[in-house]
Design an enzyme around this catalytic site. Structure first.
Site, PDB file in Angstrom:
ATOM      1  N   GLY A   8      40.554  33.537  -3.710  1.00 21.66           N
ATOM      2  CA  GLY A   8      41.835  33.751  -3.033  1.00 21.66           C
ATOM      3  C   GLY A   8      41.943  32.844  -1.826  1.00 21.66           C
ATOM      4  O   GLY A   8      41.770  31.632  -1.931  1.00 21.66           O
ATOM      5  N   LYS A  73      53.757  22.709  15.632  1.00 24.06           N
ATOM      6  CA  LYS A  73      52.876  21.623  16.070  1.00 24.06           C
ATOM      7  C   LYS A  73      53.543  20.279  15.832  1.00 24.06           C
ATOM      8  O   LYS A  73      54.138  20.050  14.770  1.00 24.06           O
ATOM      9  CB  LYS A  73      51.560  21.714  15.280  1.00 24.06           C
ATOM     10  N   GLY A 340      41.617  20.162   6.109  1.00 26.40           N
ATOM     11  CA  GLY A 340      41.305  21.167   5.105  1.00 26.40           C
ATOM     12  C   GLY A 340      42.486  21.514   4.222  1.00 26.40           C
ATOM     13  O   GLY A 340      42.459  21.301   3.008  1.00 26.40           O
TER      14      GLY A 340
END
Length: 499
Positions: A8, A73, A340
């Site tokens: 998950g 951001k 990531g």
């Protein structure tokens, strides 16, 4: 086509969302309840909007931001990566430069001749309005931005919003049966055996399907990147100082044996220390991390610190037989530059193109593997230059990095070789759409020399006038905290009160 996702988290539920929205398929997600989770904060890049737009998610931003504890951001700020002697902070912003870089550098030369020192770390805020507004503590909603959010809440949001038709099984995968085509079925702890046309490995560094079951060779980046461990936690905002601390950028600060990230979420600050266990023990790193946060007057008395081993590298192939790995199970570099989730949504877009016309031939599969491998290798070299350009030698860690030898033979496609060319160009950078010029300039590497064949005075005057106008507009902008408070979080509370 039947697709089974194992794992998950962000990678798993982003994969499920992608497949259910873009392919004609049946999707099952198998998730263990024995995997510890920690929502310390995840930072994304502006390209996540490509994934959102491609899937036509129609994200209600207000709901998304509130439900994931998110902030917005527009830049990444790097501090102390160059030196400690002169505090060196520089930005790597989103968006395009509004001032030609050569004009900024020529103005720097002109100012230095007049006795006014302008450091290269001012480069980004001198050519890009997003860097200037981020540094000023302002936020421009009409410009490019990405998100900083709680990763666990993000996964829950995707599951609830888009994955109603995904079959969700909570159990452990304890084995598999294989044949010439790859994995025939997965054996679960609950006794089920699960078959699929395609198995998607989202099991993180464990890489259960690709690495353990199929035994795909792993290519390490340890010869390129120094760090192998992270400590992560969340800290509260300082009292009465939330507006100042809630900035529209992720801050990365280099310290003795690595670097610290700081990601402002709405309720708390996600932070972590990425370091090398070769130079400091885990307990030593924890104390160094606490000391750093204490200097910033951040309270760590109630913090829980999670240790995360970093397996930097990639598997030789990420799509093998009927198994494809997404996220950490395919490879990872390190958290610097928010790579990531970038690799997750980037590879999902490529994988969708690979799968959407039906059965995948060997040539197409090989093409996918080649491009994902090249992307990872290039990105790892891009992360490496953040260290390689340093002038720090104040600890054994930084001294070894300063003297480290890199393999330029691996830099044949926009890597070390191309960046070396850009450093020694006469008066221009070649790839302004890429980030190298921000990193190099911020680290005070200047490829520009005075072009005696022409005068830049008129260009400089025009640029200075243009940026003065931009600064006037920036001053009128709200802080990120003001924008989120008034336009997002307070609005959400008001709407709930009227339900």
């Amino acid at each position: 086509m039947k697709i089974v996702i194992v794992g998950g988290g962000s990678a798993g539920w982003m994969s499920a969302t992608t497949f259910i929205r873009s392919l004609d398929c049946d999707v099952t997600l198998i998730e263990s309840n024995n995997i510890p989770v920690s929502g310390v904060g995840e930072s994304t890049l502006a390209s996540i909007q490509d994934w959102i737009n491609f899937l036509e998610l129609g994200v209600d931003e207000l709901d998304f931001i509130v439900e994931t504890d998110a902030t917005l951001k527009q830049s990444i700020k790097f501090t102390d990566f160059l030196t400690l002697e002169r505090r060196n902070s520089f930005h790597y912003p989103f968006g395009d430069a509004q001032i030609p870089p050569v004009v900024w550098w020529q103005n720097k030369h002109k100012q230095s001749k007049q006795g006014h020192l302008i450091c290269g770390n001012k480069y980004a805020i001198g050519i890009n309005p997003l860097a200037a507004s981020a540094e000023a503590g302002k936020f421009d909603e009409n410009s490019i931005y990405s998100y900083q959010f709680d990763a666990i809440k993000f996964a829950h949001f995707l599951k609830k919003k888009y994955c109603q038709n995904v079959k969700h099984i909570v159990s452990d995968v304890i084995g598999c049966k294989q044949d010439s085509g790859g994995i025939k079925n997965l054996k679960l702890r609950n006794g089920e055996k699960i078959e699929a046309d395609l198995f998607v490995d989202c099991t993180g560094f464990k890489s259960l399907l690709l690495g353990k079951f199929l035994k795909e060779p792993f290519i390490s980046y340890k010869d390129l990147l120094p760090n192998d461990t992270a400590l992560a936690t969340r800290v509260p905002y300082r009292d009465n100082d939330k507006e100042k601390q809630m900035v529209s950028y992720t801050e990365c600060t280099a310290i003795g044996n690595g670097w610290v990230w700081q990601i402002p979420l709405w309720d708390k600050i996600g932070t972590g220390y990425v370091y090398s266990s070769k130079y400091i023990s885990d307990e030593g790193a924890k104390q160094e991390f606490i000391d750093h946060l204490s200097i910033k007057r951040l309270d760590t008395s109630q913090c829980e610190f999670k240790k995360v081993p970093i397996k930097a590298g990639r598997y030789e192939r990420s799509f093998v037989k009927n198994v494809v790995a997404i996220g950490l199970s395919a490879g990872f570099i390190e958290p610097l530059e928010g790579n990531g989730l970038f690799s997750v949504h980037h590879n999902l877009l490529d994988l969708t193109k690979t799968l959407q016309r039906g059965p995948v031939s060997r040539m197409i599969k090989d093409s996918y593997n080649k491009i994902t491998s090249i992307n990872m290798d290039q990105w790892s070299q891009f992360i490496a230059i953040h260290y390689a350009y340093t002038q720090r030698q104040d600890t054994p860690y930084w001294k070894d990095i300063f003297n480290k030898e890199y393999n330029f033979e691996k830099g044949d496609t926009y890597g070390f070789v191309d960046w070396g060319k850009e450093i020694y160009m006469f008066h221009e950078y070649l790839h302004l759409g890429q980030g190298h010029h921000y990193i190099a300039s911020g680290m005070d590497i200047c490829p520009y020399t005075r072009d005696s064949s022409r005068s830049y005075d008129a260009d400089i005057e025009k640029a200075m006038y243009k940026f003065a106008k931009l600064e006037e507009e920036i001053e009128k902008l709200p802080s990120l905290y003001e924008f989120l408070r008034d336009r997002v979080y307070n609005r959400a509370i008001t709407e709930l009160e009227h339900l």
